[in-house]
Design a protein around this motif. Structure first.
Motif, PDB file in Angstrom:
ATOM      1  N   PRO A 169      49.131  47.805  -3.626  1.00 10.61           N
ATOM      2  CA  PRO A 169      48.748  46.424  -3.957  1.00 10.61           C
ATOM      3  C   PRO A 169      49.857  45.421  -3.660  1.00 10.61           C
ATOM      4  N   GLU A 170      51.093  45.833  -3.851  1.00 13.77           N
ATOM      5  CA  GLU A 170      52.224  44.932  -3.601  1.00 13.77           C
ATOM      6  C   GLU A 170      52.307  44.549  -2.126  1.00 13.77           C
ATOM      7  N   ILE A 171      52.202  45.560  -1.252  1.00 13.85           N
ATOM      8  CA  ILE A 171      52.271  45.277   0.182  1.00 13.85           C
ATOM      9  C   ILE A 171      51.024  44.533   0.641  1.00 13.85           C
ATOM     10  N   MET A 172      49.877  44.893   0.083  1.00 11.64           N
ATOM     11  CA  MET A 172      48.638  44.198   0.420  1.00 11.64           C
ATOM     12  C   MET A 172      48.776  42.693   0.144  1.00 11.64           C
ATOM     13  N   LYS A 173      49.371  42.370  -0.980  1.00 17.36           N
ATOM     14  CA  LYS A 173      49.542  40.966  -1.343  1.00 17.36           C
ATOM     15  C   LYS A 173      50.622  40.293  -0.504  1.00 17.36           C
ATOM     16  N   ARG A 174      51.734  40.970  -0.356  1.00 18.67           N
ATOM     17  CA  ARG A 174      52.881  40.375   0.344  1.00 18.67           C
ATOM     18  C   ARG A 174      52.607  40.153   1.828  1.00 18.67           C
ATOM     19  N   TYR A 175      51.861  41.075   2.440  1.00 16.23           N
ATOM     20  CA  TYR A 175      51.625  40.995   3.878  1.00 16.23           C
ATOM     21  C   TYR A 175      50.165  40.675   4.203  1.00 16.23           C
ATOM     22  N   SER A 176      49.491  39.993   3.312  1.00 13.75           N
ATOM     23  CA  SER A 176      48.053  39.735   3.466  1.00 13.75           C
ATOM     24  C   SER A 176      47.706  39.041   4.783  1.00 13.75           C
ATOM     25  N   ARG A 235      55.623  53.339   3.639  1.00 16.27           N
ATOM     26  CA  ARG A 235      56.875  54.003   3.999  1.00 16.27           C
ATOM     27  C   ARG A 235      57.616  53.240   5.095  1.00 16.27           C
ATOM     28  N   TYR A 236      56.877  52.756   6.078  1.00 16.44           N
ATOM     29  CA  TYR A 236      57.493  52.096   7.225  1.00 16.44           C
ATOM     30  C   TYR A 236      58.247  50.839   6.805  1.00 16.44           C
ATOM     31  N   LEU A 237      57.624  50.018   5.982  1.00 14.09           N
ATOM     32  CA  LEU A 237      58.258  48.774   5.555  1.00 14.09           C
ATOM     33  C   LEU A 237      59.420  49.020   4.613  1.00 14.09           C
ATOM     34  N   ALA A 238      59.427  50.145   3.926  1.00  7.67           N
ATOM     35  CA  ALA A 238      60.545  50.488   3.045  1.00  7.67           C
ATOM     36  C   ALA A 238      61.824  50.739   3.837  1.00  7.67           C
ATOM     37  N   SER A 239      61.689  50.985   5.152  1.00  9.14           N
ATOM     38  CA  SER A 239      62.847  51.228   6.017  1.00  9.14           C
ATOM     39  C   SER A 239      63.365  49.931   6.634  1.00  9.14           C
ATOM     40  N   ASP A 240      62.811  48.797   6.175  1.00  7.57           N
ATOM     41  CA  ASP A 240      63.225  47.468   6.643  1.00  7.57           C
ATOM     42  C   ASP A 240      62.891  47.215   8.111  1.00  7.57           C
ATOM     43  N   ARG A 241      61.897  47.907   8.617  1.00  6.08           N
ATOM     44  CA  ARG A 241      61.436  47.644   9.980  1.00  6.08           C
ATOM     45  C   ARG A 241      60.352  46.574   9.961  1.00  6.08           C
ATOM     46  N   LYS A 242      60.198  45.911  11.077  1.00 10.29           N
ATOM     47  CA  LYS A 242      59.206  44.855  11.176  1.00 10.29           C
ATOM     48  C   LYS A 242      57.868  45.412  11.647  1.00 10.29           C
ATOM     49  N   VAL A 243      56.788  44.818  11.187  1.00 11.63           N
ATOM     50  CA  VAL A 243      55.445  45.241  11.581  1.00 11.63           C
ATOM     51  C   VAL A 243      54.654  44.013  12.021  1.00 11.63           C
ATOM     52  N   TRP A 244      53.814  44.211  13.021  1.00 11.83           N
ATOM     53  CA  TRP A 244      52.995  43.115  13.561  1.00 11.83           C
ATOM     54  C   TRP A 244      51.657  43.022  12.849  1.00 11.83           C
ATOM     55  N   ARG A 245      51.006  44.176  12.622  1.00  8.22           N
ATOM     56  CA  ARG A 245      49.728  44.227  11.930  1.00  8.22           C
ATOM     57  C   ARG A 245      49.663  45.496  11.082  1.00  8.22           C
ATOM     58  N   ILE A 246      48.886  45.417   9.994  1.00  6.19           N
ATOM     59  CA  ILE A 246      48.532  46.580   9.180  1.00  6.19           C
ATOM     60  C   ILE A 246      47.022  46.707   9.260  1.00  6.19           C
ATOM     61  N   VAL A 247      46.547  47.850   9.745  1.00  6.19           N
ATOM     62  CA  VAL A 247      45.120  48.012  10.037  1.00  6.19           C
ATOM     63  C   VAL A 247      44.576  49.253   9.342  1.00  6.19           C
ATOM     64  N   GLY A 248      43.374  49.149   8.777  1.00  4.39           N
ATOM     65  CA  GLY A 248      42.719  50.308   8.174  1.00  4.39           C
ATOM     66  C   GLY A 248      41.716  49.894   7.126  1.00  4.39           C
ATOM     67  N   ASP A 249      41.277  50.865   6.341  1.00  4.09           N
ATOM     68  CA  ASP A 249      40.342  50.529   5.261  1.00  4.09           C
ATOM     69  C   ASP A 249      41.079  50.086   3.998  1.00  4.09           C
ATOM     70  N   CYS A 250      42.423  50.209   4.032  1.00  7.89           N
ATOM     71  CA  CYS A 250      43.298  49.720   2.953  1.00  7.89           C
ATOM     72  C   CYS A 250      43.129  50.479   1.644  1.00  7.89           C
ATOM     73  N   ASP A 251      42.607  51.692   1.702  1.00  4.16           N
ATOM     74  CA  ASP A 251      42.438  52.456   0.469  1.00  4.16           C
ATOM     75  C   ASP A 251      43.740  53.086  -0.009  1.00  4.16           C
ATOM     76  N   SER A 252      44.742  53.177   0.866  1.00  8.17           N
ATOM     77  CA  SER A 252      46.016  53.768   0.455  1.00  8.17           C
ATOM     78  C   SER A 252      47.180  52.790   0.588  1.00  8.17           C
ATOM     79  N   LEU A 253      46.873  51.529   0.848  1.00 13.66           N
ATOM     80  CA  LEU A 253      47.911  50.502   0.938  1.00 13.66           C
ATOM     81  C   LEU A 253      48.261  50.023  -0.466  1.00 13.66           C
TER      82      LEU A 253
END
Length: 210
Positions: free
Chosen positions: A64-71, A44-62
């Motif tokens: 696949p598109e964002i996982m790949k794009r922001y790996s 949701r956050y990236l859909a608002s065109d905001r910048k992010v420094w890190r994505i942290v977690g177990d990645c079970d709800s991330l």
């Protein structure tokens, strides 16, 4: 100064609850360059065109598109003994960052809300100063005596986490060593500051001024 806004966070953690619209809460996104999204909150956050420094977690709800794009900025921790908020906070602490504003900790699921807020006390015992900002106010974990600055008539609640000797100056209703969370709720300031004297840990919620 005002206790609500005198905090100087080094980073912001975005949870997957209700994303705030209040300008006080959103203001931390403008003053911090280290924005960490908890797992699926990044969708949701990236859909608002905001910048992010890190994505942290177990990645079970991330997604696949964002996982790949922001790996390159994803930090995956599969441990199921902690939630994604805690993974994010501990990741920041491992980088020497110990003053953290948390957004989106409340709403959508009440069980997650209670868990996220109560974890603020755990972080404090670990030497991490984290506050949770919502659309309505701020949760501040505290140990020992402290003075808070806010306008007269501000709505305040105090939740005891084992503190003793609880006394207050500047609040409409007196404090005591209550043992149920509801007993310290719905208080109000009768001066432009209030002081809580205590031994041990407690959580303060201060509503934003009208």
């Amino acid at each position: 100064m005002n206790t609500i806004i005198d905090f100087k966070p080094e980073a912001v953690v975005i949870d997957a609850g209700c994303f705030p619209s209040n300008e006080i809460a959103l203001g931390w996104l403008d003053v911090c360059d280290k924005i960490v999204c908890c797992d699926g909150a990044a969708n949701r956050y990236l859909a608002s065109d905001r910048k992010v420094w890190r994505i942290v977690g177990d990645c079970d709800s991330l997604s696949p598109e964002i996982m790949k794009r922001y790996s390159e900025i994803v930090r995956r921790f599969p441990d199921q003994e902690t939630n994604d908020q805690t993974k994010s906070v501990r990741y920041l602490a491992s980088k020497g960052i110990r003053r953290i504003a948390i957004l989106g900790a409340t709403g959508l699921r009440e069980d997650h809300t209670l868990g996220n807020i109560s974890l603020l006390m755990t972080y404090l015992t670990d030497g991490i100063e984290a506050r949770a900002y919502t659309d309505f106010g701020v949760f501040i974990p505290v140990r020992g005596s402290r003075t808070f600055i806010c306008p007269t008539g501000t709505q305040v609640s105090i939740f005891n986490f084992g503190a003793t000797g609880l006394l207050a100056d500047g609040l409409r209703y007196p404090l005591r060593d209550f043992d149920s969370w509801w007993q310290g709720t719905l208080n109000e300031t009768n001066a432009d500051s209030f002081t809580i004297q205590a031994r041990g840990y407690y959580l303060v919620f201060i509503n934003y001024p009208d």
